[in-house]
Structure formats: structure tokens, C-alpha cells
Design a protein around this motif. Structure first.
Motif, short mmCIF file in Angstrom:
data_model
loop_
_atom_site.label_atom_id
_atom_site.label_comp_id
_atom_site.label_asym_id
_atom_site.label_seq_id
_atom_site.Cartn_x
_atom_site.Cartn_y
_atom_site.Cartn_z
N VAL A 1 13.00 27.31 51.24
CA VAL A 1 12.19 28.46 50.84
C VAL A 1 13.14 29.27 49.61
O VAL A 1 14.18 29.55 49.62
CB VAL A 1 11.72 29.54 51.62
N VAL A 2 12.50 29.30 48.45
CA VAL A 2 13.12 30.15 47.15
C VAL A 2 12.49 31.15 46.92
O VAL A 2 11.23 31.22 46.44
CB VAL A 2 13.48 29.19 46.02
N GLY A 3 13.02 32.48 47.08
CA GLY A 3 12.32 33.77 46.88
C GLY A 3 12.25 34.50 48.17
O GLY A 3 11.49 34.05 48.93
N ALA A 4 12.95 35.57 48.40
CA ALA A 4 12.76 36.27 49.52
C ALA A 4 12.13 37.93 49.45
O ALA A 4 12.32 38.73 49.98
CB ALA A 4 14.17 36.67 50.23
N PRO B 1 9.06 35.83 52.89
CA PRO B 1 8.88 35.83 54.27
C PRO B 1 7.87 35.12 55.10
O PRO B 1 7.74 34.45 56.33
CB PRO B 1 8.86 37.49 54.64
N ASN B 2 6.49 35.17 54.49
CA ASN B 2 5.39 34.40 54.97
C ASN B 2 5.68 33.00 54.93
O ASN B 2 5.25 32.33 55.93
CB ASN B 2 4.25 35.00 54.32
N LEU B 3 6.32 32.51 53.92
CA LEU B 3 6.55 31.13 53.75
C LEU B 3 7.55 30.74 54.99
O LEU B 3 7.48 29.45 55.46
CB LEU B 3 6.99 30.63 52.32
N HIS C 1 11.04 21.13 58.53
CA HIS C 1 12.03 21.63 59.06
C HIS C 1 12.77 22.56 58.08
O HIS C 1 13.33 22.09 57.05
CB HIS C 1 13.17 20.69 59.64
N LEU C 2 12.83 23.78 58.17
CA LEU C 2 13.27 24.71 57.47
C LEU C 2 14.92 24.76 57.30
O LEU C 2 15.55 24.93 58.28
CB LEU C 2 12.85 26.23 57.76
N LYS C 3 15.57 24.75 56.33
CA LYS C 3 17.06 24.83 56.12
C LYS C 3 17.57 25.96 55.55
O LYS C 3 18.70 26.29 55.87
CB LYS C 3 17.51 23.43 55.26
N TYR C 4 17.09 26.50 54.42
CA TYR C 4 17.39 27.55 53.57
C TYR C 4 16.26 28.46 53.14
O TYR C 4 15.28 28.13 53.01
CB TYR C 4 18.06 26.89 52.29
N LEU C 5 16.86 29.62 53.01
CA LEU C 5 16.02 30.73 52.52
C LEU C 5 17.03 31.13 51.15
O LEU C 5 18.19 31.38 51.56
CB LEU C 5 15.77 31.75 53.29
N CYS C 6 16.62 30.97 50.01
CA CYS C 6 17.50 31.14 48.69
C CYS C 6 16.95 32.16 48.19
O CYS C 6 15.82 32.38 47.57
CB CYS C 6 17.38 29.89 48.06
N ASP C 7 17.89 33.18 47.75
CA ASP C 7 17.56 34.10 46.99
C ASP C 7 18.87 34.84 46.19
O ASP C 7 19.98 35.08 46.92
CB ASP C 7 16.93 35.22 47.78
N LEU C 8 18.77 34.99 44.82
CA LEU C 8 20.08 35.62 44.37
C LEU C 8 20.37 36.89 45.11
O LEU C 8 21.68 37.01 45.22
CB LEU C 8 19.47 36.07 42.72
N ALA D 1 8.86 31.00 45.64
CA ALA D 1 8.00 32.44 45.91
C ALA D 1 8.64 33.46 44.97
O ALA D 1 8.93 34.42 45.24
CB ALA D 1 7.80 32.73 47.28
N THR D 2 8.92 32.97 43.57
CA THR D 2 9.69 33.77 42.73
C THR D 2 8.69 34.43 41.69
O THR D 2 7.70 33.72 41.54
CB THR D 2 10.87 33.10 41.96
N PRO D 3 9.06 35.19 40.79
CA PRO D 3 8.22 35.79 39.91
C PRO D 3 7.65 34.57 38.95
O PRO D 3 8.31 33.50 38.59
CB PRO D 3 8.94 36.92 39.09
N ALA D 4 6.17 34.89 38.68
CA ALA D 4 5.67 33.65 37.76
C ALA D 4 6.48 33.25 36.63
O ALA D 4 6.41 32.10 36.13
CB ALA D 4 4.42 33.99 37.32
N ALA D 5 7.25 34.01 35.94
CA ALA D 5 7.95 33.88 34.62
C ALA D 5 8.87 32.80 34.82
O ALA D 5 9.55 32.12 34.11
CB ALA D 5 8.36 35.27 34.00
N THR D 6 9.59 32.80 36.07
CA THR D 6 10.72 31.92 36.40
C THR D 6 10.21 30.37 36.78
O THR D 6 10.84 29.63 37.28
CB THR D 6 11.67 32.35 37.64
N HIS D 7 8.59 30.44 37.28
CA HIS D 7 8.41 29.16 37.92
C HIS D 7 8.97 27.75 37.41
O HIS D 7 9.00 27.01 37.79
CB HIS D 7 6.83 29.25 38.03
#
Lengths: 344, 344, 344, 344
Positions: free
Chosen positions: D10-13, D18-20, D31-38, D74-80
Motif C-alpha cells: 500500500v502506498v500512502g498512509a 489505513p483502510n486499504l 499478502h500485504l508486504k509494505y506500507l509505504c509513505d514518505l 492512496a496518495t493525492p490525485a496530483a501524484t497518481h
């Protein structure tokens, strides 16, 4: 035909009388001749300045008028025996406000008097003429909901605390007359327990809970309350096949029929749950009192008992009286007097 | 500080256990060590594949672990005495699901055991930690609604018919624990009458009506029902100054405080009606069980009794037991055993 | 005093006429003389067999009767100019159903005719006389809700598809007359865009959306729809200080005033949210049309313009006409004609 | 089988991440491996102290891990565009929050990139996976409601005013993606008019009305509003045979299907009204995002396009972009770009 129009007088120009006046005037089979009240000024105010109907303080004059064949009585319950008996003895058909009389014995006298003279004695159980209750009646008596498992009725709001009747006698006749109208013949009230309280010191119960054990062992419960700031008018009728919720304050969806329930496999004692759709039947909008008046006129001209006849009123009285006895005795169950069916 | 974090174990991975697990993990003052269930596979499924919490079938191992200072118990009521007593005897603080125990005598033993050891015994009366009940508590105990005149609580829906408890023991603890939490100290249950029925032949009452007479002569009534296809969760608390309606299924307006009521002039017996505005207070949205966990942690670290302590659980048991006796005796009023206040 | 009672005739015995008849009869300051309809049988049926009011097919006779000082007109909009003008020319005060006339030019003629003769010209903007709108008016014009930020009005149900008017002219006059009544003087409609559709091929728009840009740059939006199976009557008026929700189908809580909103700090562009309590003011229950009749009588006897005078009707017409032009032009904004204030 | 479990990151915390995380963990096929956020601290807080999932600030590391086959963004739309394109170029399947991208051109690039690599590109149009919308889809596409005559959708509440998107781009994607999911293939948006206002000076439209003309000439209207103190989530879909009302805030009766409507006899132009029963279908309660995750997993393992694929996201973007153009141009209708069907 002109000779089928029933001449009628309304007696009592208080809270409910004006509604009887208005609906009697709007019913093709009736012709309103008089509005009778000891306070003739009040009767005149109810009729207004544009009416051709006569106001009179004299019940005797009304009963002596041969053009009056029927009388609709909206006086206090304590006077029902006197007024209705006078009307029956004068040969008039009678429509009377609920409750039929101040007690079961008096009610029985009125039923007998009407029977012996072949006159119509009808109760204004208004709710029984609403499209909602008529639909309920067909659902419950027609078997669509299966065996009745429980009934719960709530009738609470900020009500007028009355000097001479408690909340039970004021409000519960509505619920009890509806039970009377919708339950199948083999399901009748057997015993009643009542609890009440008077938290404001009014001298009467202002809050009451009524537990009515039915002949099929189901419980129907009634909560009546004069002190609630919010108005609630709901009845849930749980059946083995379906359950109906009636919310009378939701005109867009008064009845909701749930294909949902709990089943118990008889052999294996396995409990299963059904969760099917809900259907809200389309119901016409019409004033119930119009239906009361039409039924009164029709029962007279057709010479048949009305839907809510004197015996229906007597059955309601039987439960009320047992409930009052229970209330006085600390809430013990009290058996309900049976009312035999009409011998036709 | 690390030494203020309470090591905790959850016992029971059934219906409610997962909620305790989730909320214990989210509470800063707690550290979850174990989920204990005889069916260890179920415990592992509840924890899932991503958790570092240990699943174990052995309560003994849990109680032997010195890092576990507290235990939250979500096993069937019949086992509460055994499990909670073992935990107390091992010196652990205990949070237990409602009802405290299977009967008053057992509950009393647990309260005494906790008292004598100086351990926290807390009831998971979840509803008491909702913003709605906390606001209600301040309104009622704080005097804003005046003297309590009546309470009416309805808790009905299509519920799981249980093999070992009737609807009264299953659902009414919610209502009774709420009464316990919100009523002022001088208003306590005095006697109880209960009526029930089992229209589906489940072997237990599935519908029940509970009439609790309070020490100020007001009635609080509870209707619990497993057979209703529609879910209703409402409580009306009528007071001499204001009346509150709590509709728990209306998240946008859970509480409505009516400045409306009936007043009786003491001298002249004149009844007057007030019809003022209604105020719906803004309430935060938060999970009640989070509040339960926070209170459990705080009561342990601060060495003070929790809001819903063992005595609160005992008071609920006292009413339940009297209600069961009334149910068995045809609905007669049965006195409620008093629970003395904690000697501090 | 007798000389303060205004003799009145109702013209039109169709859908709305009977309500005018009933309310005129119940208003102390009025005396109803005639019900006039080309179909005199219909007029007689409306009056019923108990009335002393005269039915007549002749408007000339009514207007020639010196005892008639005022006329209430409930005929189709297309006839308003003719009927109302005849009444004004005969020196009668006029109450006319909405809309004032079939178009702005005709409406202007009626206003001028009434002005030049010093006669009352009043619009039956019934909703403006409901307790809800009168309370709204005090909230909005009185400044309690702050600056109006948006209005959203929904008026949809299964309505009678009309042969000669579209849904906009049939239903939107209600919303527009309410806007007219509650908005402060400095907030007026500036331009209008309308979108509509006729999905059943009725030859008229049956669904329409109206976007009215107000002079303070806020948008008020109206959704009118004849094809919706559920009835909705809600208006949300968002203000900088408070927001009001009006649900006309919820008699127990018609108005909800929320102390909740979004604030923008002017300097730092910081947005903050308030989430305070909600207050539902106590409102009396009374029939709006009774208020219309009372205001008509009072404005005549006191020689003052009524709350909903001809200019109010003209302002509604101005928006309707611009909306129709927009509808014909594919939804572009069309400016709304200004109606100058009365020169007194 | 183990080899059918899809490794996911999941990218974006932030708000939705969190729901994702929670739902990915609960989905058997993932199988969830990572939660990635700057902001790796935020990612760690989301995972909590009991999790075995890794938190990382490095998208590169995630994309370099061969055990990660899929990425949920799940990051801001501008970064999609940037994030999703990187993932696709690394050979990962992509699930992306709505809207697909900041504009139609960017969205098109992502669809083409996924197509050319044979990768799944799926939109998290969460509402389309609710039981309510899935039932609606079968009713509308299955023909049960007949021809669609109008749609009216209201999505208003006190919403978070956003610095970078207006209310249209924030809320209307929900409505537009639902239209996309339920309308038959031959009924598509043709042109759009939008009106908006910014009454609080936020620099963005906070209230907007969207009129979408469909290819069958019906109007679907959307009202989105960040400033409403009450939350409303209703959609009415009027059809020639039946009309459905969806009230998402009424969990006990989300869908109401009315057998009620207006019919126009084609030949004689006779209008008739039907007023039949209403049916509220039984709907399961399940979390929509669970369905999103299951569909994402299944579309990957089965090598088929998901229900809400990139083209569905593109169609929503097409309407949004036309709406923004209309908003900028004073509300004129703007044609909607067509999105060709997938060539399979």
C-alpha cells in the motif's frame, strides 16, 4: 334513494363532536338534522354561521323528532349509559364514542337493549376504519403472517391529563379495539396484568404498561403514556411467517411487512433465521371517520351488524376492567371476562 | 512511561473477544500479550497472519506470566466465576463481560475476592462509555432534567436465540447497567415484575417486559425481544424539568432534550403544559470500547475504582435475579437485593 | 364591529377553491357571500347541502353586489388577468392564487391597476403563512444565521402532470415565494439558469433544476419534479453563523437550526469547523391558509399592503419568466427583471 | 494455493491508506508486504506496534521487491500519474484511488501503459462494491426499472474544504462512478453543465450542481456540497417501470423500489398514475472495500479486467473535466469525451 338516507343527530359538541358533524355531513347515506349540547352556544359555534343544521340543548326534542333515526354520541364516557339508553329506548340507532360505557355491566345493558329492539349499536373505534388497520386485519386474520407470536403497541405523547379517567381508559381502548379487529377468532385476551404510575401527582395513572396474555399464549403489550414529549404510535405484530410494523406517524410508509423471522425446526430444535425482502403495501389515504359514518349508515339500511358492534365494545371493556383491577392489585394477572358471540 | 503500560491478556476469542483484542491494541496504556482460547485455531484466526500477539489455549500459562498484570474476559457467563476467580487469585486485575456472573452469589464472591486483594474488578458495560450515555449521565445526575418521572427502554431486533440464556439475561443487562450509570444515588431499583413469552418454543423467553419500580416511585420499563424484524434502540427518560429521548440508531441525532412537559401546580392542582424548544447536543463520535479500555488502564495505574466496578455489576445482577424470579412466579413484583456502597 | 367584516366571494370551485371557502368561513373578519364557478353544479357540490352560501355561475352578478368588497380567485393562471382585472375595475380587493398572472407583463398590469385604485392586491403564497416559514423569515432576515451562503430546495413527488403548465410554473412558485419572503432586502435574484427534461413525452418539462444566482453571489437551487414516487419537501439555508434545515414532512421537527459550519479566517486563510448543538424550535400547528385569510382581511380593514402583495407576486413572475427563457435557450443564465419597491 | 496469493504494497498512509491496509490484510488472495509513505513515522503509526508488515519511505525499494506483484495507491490525485506509472513500468498491477489522475490526458496515459503491458489497472470506486450499488446495477442494467427517466443524487455534508481540489473533484467522482457502474451500455453522459459557488472565500467551489444530459435525453443531476451541517446521501433513479430510492444513511432500508410511476398512453396522450407497493430488498451488510480487494486479487489471478477498470476511471474523468470547463464558462453545456470500449 331519498328513503335510504338516515336522519341523524350528533350529541356532544366538545372535542370529538365537530369531527362527527363534519363527517356526517359528508356522508351520502346520512342527513344531519341536529347538533345537541347542553351548552347550546358551543353547539352553535361548532356549526358556524353558514349552516342550516339546528343547534339544540334538548336531547328530548332530538329523540322526539321522527326524522331522526340515528344518534351519534360524543359525550363523556360516564354519560354514555344514560344518553345511549335514552336513544335506544326512543327507537334510535346509536353510534357511541369509545369506550362503550363506564364499566362492563353498563356496556352489557346497552348491548342487550339494542339486541332486544333490533337496533344498531355501533362503536366509533375510529382506527379500525383506517386503511392501515383494514390491511392489517386482512394480513393477520387472512393468515399471511402465520401464527401471531407477539404484539407490541406504543401510544405515547404529551397528552391531556384528564380529571376523571386514567391514561389506560383514555388511550388503551384504541389499541384494544385494534387487537379486537385484527386478531383471528381463536386468539382472544385471556388475562391481563397492568402496571402504572402517577409521577406528577395527578391522582391518576399517567403512564401504564399493559400485558395481555392471549389464548395462544402470545403476549400483546401496550404502553400508554401522557407524559412523553415525543409522539410515538407504533405497533409491531410478530408472526411465524411474517412480521408487520405499523408506524402511524409515517404517512409515506405506514405498514412494513417483513419476510423475516426466526424458525425453529420442530424435530431437531434447530433455529434458523430468514432475512427476506420487506414490502410496504400501497394504502389509500382517506379519513377513517368517513368510513365509520359510511359503515354506520350501511349497517342501518342493510339491517346488519356493523364491523365494530356493541360486542366489540364490550370486549374492549372487559380487558380495560381487568386491567384496572390488576392495577389496583399491584400488577397481578386478572382473567378477562369472555363475551359470547352474537346469536344470529 | 514504560512502567505505566499494563500488560494484558484477552481470554475468549468468540463473538466479543476480537473487539477486545482490537481495542486493547489501540489503547496507549495497555500492551496486549496473549489471546487465550481453548480453541487455539480460533484465537489464531482472530489475530490473523500479521500479528505479533501470542495465541494460547492455556489460561494457566497466561496467569503465570508476570508480564500480564490484567485479564479481559469474554467467555460465556457460566464460566465467569471460574476464570475471573483464577485471575484474581493469580493477582491479576480483571475486566469481565456483562453479566458479572451467572448469579448474584457468584458475583458477590468475585467482588469480595477483588476487594480483599486490592485488585481492580471492572465490568465491560460498554454502553456506559458511549458519548450518549455519558451525556445522559450528566443530564440526569446533574439535575438538568429534574426528578426522574419515568424511563422507557426498548431494545429489540432479530437476535440470536441463545441456548443457555433467555432474552432477559442476554439483552437487559445493557439497559440495567445504563440505569445504574445515569440515575442519581437516591434513585435505585426497589422491586421488579417481569413478563415473558416463548412463542417459538425455544425453551427460553424470547420476548420480555420488565417493570422496575424505583425508590422515587417512578417506573422504568424495559422491552427486550429477539424476534423483532426491525431493530429499535430507544430510551426515553422523562423528567420533571426536561425529557430526553435517546435513539441510538440515529447517529446524526442520538439525543434530543425536550424542554417540554406537564406541570402540576401543587396548591391548586392546576396542570400546565410546556412546549419549548428541543436541543440535540453535539456529541463526539468515538468507539465506546476504546473508552472501556482506557478506563480499565487508568483505574489500574491510578489505583482507583473504575466507573463500572464490580458493585455496578452486582447491582445489575440483583435486578436480573429478581426479574427471573418474577418471571417464574407469573409476574408478581419481587424485591431487589440492595448492594451496599464500597467502604473506602 | 359589523362594518369591519369584509364581504367576500370565492371564484373557482376547482382543486383549491374548496380550501378558500372553508377558510374564509372560519375567518372572523370575513363574511363569505358567494362561491362562483361557471360550472355551478360543481360550486354547489363544494358548498354541500347544509350551506347558506350562494353558488353562482355569474362573475358579473358577484361583482355587481355591493356587499362583496373582496374577491378570492382560484381559477387557472391563464384567466387571472381577466378575472382579477374585472374585480379590481369593479372596486374589489383581490386575493389571487399563485402565480399572479400568466406572464410578467400581465402581472404588472394587475399591480398597476390595484395601485391606481388604492385596492389591496394580495398573493395566496400559502407557504409564507406557515409557522415554519415565519420562523425562517425571522431567523434569516433577523440575521441569526449570518450571511446566506447557499439555499437548496427540493420539492418532488408524484405530481399531477398538467396539460398547460410545466413543472417549473406549477411547483417552483412555492420555493420562489418563500425565498422572496425570507431573504433580506439586499439579497435578491440576479440571474437564473434552468435545465429541464420531459422523459415521459408529456410535452412539458416534468423535471427541472433551477439555479438562481443571488446578489450576494450565493446560489439558491430548486429541484422540482413531478415523477418522483417519494415526496420530499426540504430546504436547507446555509448561513455563515448557522444553518437551518426545513423538512416540511416531519411535523415533529420541521426546523433544525445547526450551530455548525465552516469558517474561514480572513487573514490567514485558516479554515475551522464548528460543531455545536442543534436546536429545533417549538412551532405552533395552525393552517397556513387561515393566516392568509386573516392577513387579507386585516390588510383591507387597516388599509396597508399585505405581507405577500402584488409586488411579491411580480418578483416571483420575474424569476419564472427568466427561468423559462433559460430553459428554452439550453440552460444559459438569464438576468432577472428587477421590481422596484412600492412608492408609498 | 500459495502461488495464487498476490504480494501487495500500500502506498500512502494518509486518510484512506489505513483502510486499504486493514482490508488487504483481511483478503485471503492478498499478502500485504509494505506500507509505504514518505513520512515513515506515519506509516509506522498506522501499522501499530503489533504488526509484522514493513513500513518504508522508499517507493523504489517496494517496486524493486519481486515478491510485490501489486500496488494499491492512496496518495493525492496530483501524484497518481507519477506513482502509478512507476508501478506499471516496474511490472506491478495497480489499484488506484479515485480519481484516476489529475486530468483526462494523464489518465489516458495510465490506461495505455497498463494495456500495453497486460497489467491490471483498477480504480477503487468503493461505492460500486457495496451491496446497494450491486443491487442497483442489477435492477437498472437488468431492465427491471424500465428506461431511465431521471437520476438525482445528493451528497452533502460538512466536508473537509480541500486546498487543491474543489467539491466537484472531491465528491462527484463517487456519483459519476456509480452512474458508470449501473447505467446500461447505451445510456452514457453526452454533455454536462455545472454551477458552483464559493460562499466562504475558500478559493474553490464548495457547493456545486452538475447536470449531466444522458444519451437517452434523461437528466442526471448531482448536488455536492461541503457546507451542509446535515449529511445527506440519497440517489433517486426514476424509471419507466419502477423507481428506486437509495438512502445510504438508512442501514435498515437502503433501497426502496417503488412500483409507482406516471405512464403516458402513446396514442391518446392519456396520462395514468400507478401506485403499487414498495419493496425494500434484503441486502447483506459487508464492507465495500473488502469487495474491492477481492476483485483486485481475482482480476489479477484470473487475468481479466476488473469491474471498475481504468476505462471506468477514464469515463469519470471525462465528465469531471467537462464539468470543470462548464464551471469556468458560466454554466454552459460542454460535451463529454467518449471513451471507446476495450479491444479484447
Amino acid at each position: 334513494m331519498e328513503n335510504q338516507v338516515v336522519g341523524i343527530a350528533v350529541v356532544g359538541a366538545g372535542y370529538w363532536g365537530p369531527n362527527l358533524v363534519r363527517n356526517a355531513q359528508a356522508t351520502p347515506g346520512l342527513h344531519l338534522k341536529y347538533l345537541c349540547d347542553l351548552d347550546v352556544d358551543r353547539a352553535e359555534r361548532v356549526l358556524g354561521e353558514y349552516s342550516t343544521v339546528r343547534a339544540t340543548p334538548s336531547l328530548d326534542d332530538v329523540l322526539a323528532d321522527p326524522e331522526v333515526q340515528a344518534v351519534a354520541i360524543a359525550t363523556p364516557a360516564a354519560t354514555h349509559l344514560t344518553v345511549a339508553m335514552a336513544a335506544l329506548e326512543a327507537g334510535k340507532h346509536v353510534l357511541v364514542e369509545k369506550p362503550l360505557a363506564a364499566n362492563f355491566t353498563d356496556g352489557r345493558k346497552l348491548v342487550d337493549a339494542a339486541d332486544s329492539r333490533g337496533l344498531t349499536l355501533m362503536l366509533d373505534h375510529t382506527f379500525c376504519y383506517t386503511p392501515a388497520v383494514q390491511h392489517l386485519r386482512s394480513l393477520v386474520r387472512g393468515g399471511e403472517i402465520g401464527e401471531v407470536q407477539f404484539i407490541d403497541s406504543v401510544r405515547i405523547n404529551l397528552g391531556l391529563v384528564q380529571p376523571d379517567v386514567d391514561v389506560l381508559w383514555d388511550l388503551a381502548p384504541h389499541d384494544l379495539s385494534i387487537f379486537e379487529a385484527i386478531l383471528p377468532d381463536h386468539v382472544v385476551p385471556v388475562e391481563v396484568a397492568a402496571h402504572g404510575s402517577d409521577p406528577i401527582g395527578a391522582g391518576q395513572a399517567c403512564v401504564a404498561h399493559l400485558t395481555v396474555r392471549l389464548s395462544n399464549d402470545a403476549i400483546s403489550h401496550v404502553h400508554v403514556n401522557w407524559l412523553s414529549p415525543t409522539k410515538i404510535r407504533t405497533m409491531v405484530i410478530g408472526g411465524s411467517a411474517r412480521t408487520v410494523v405499523w408506524d402511524d406517524l409515517n404517512p409515506s410508509q405506514r405498514l412494513s411487512v417483513y419476510d423475516r423471522g426466526v424458525d425453529l425446526g420442530r424435530e431437531q430444535k434447530i433455529i434458523s433465521y430468514r432475512s427476506g425482502d420487506m414490502v410496504a403495501p400501497a394504502l389509500p389515504e382517506r379519513e377513517a371517520l368517513r368510513g365509520v359514518m359510511a359503515e354506520f349508515a350501511a349497517s342501518i339500511t342493510e339491517g346488519r351488524p356493523p364491523l365494530t358492534d356493541g360486542r366489540a365494545g364490550l370486549r374492549v371493556l372487559a380487558v380495560l376492567e381487568a386491567a384496572s383491577e390488576s392495577l389496583a392489585n399491584g400488577g397481578a394477572f386478572v382473567p378477562v371476562q369472555r363475551v359470547e358471540s352474537r346469536v344470529s
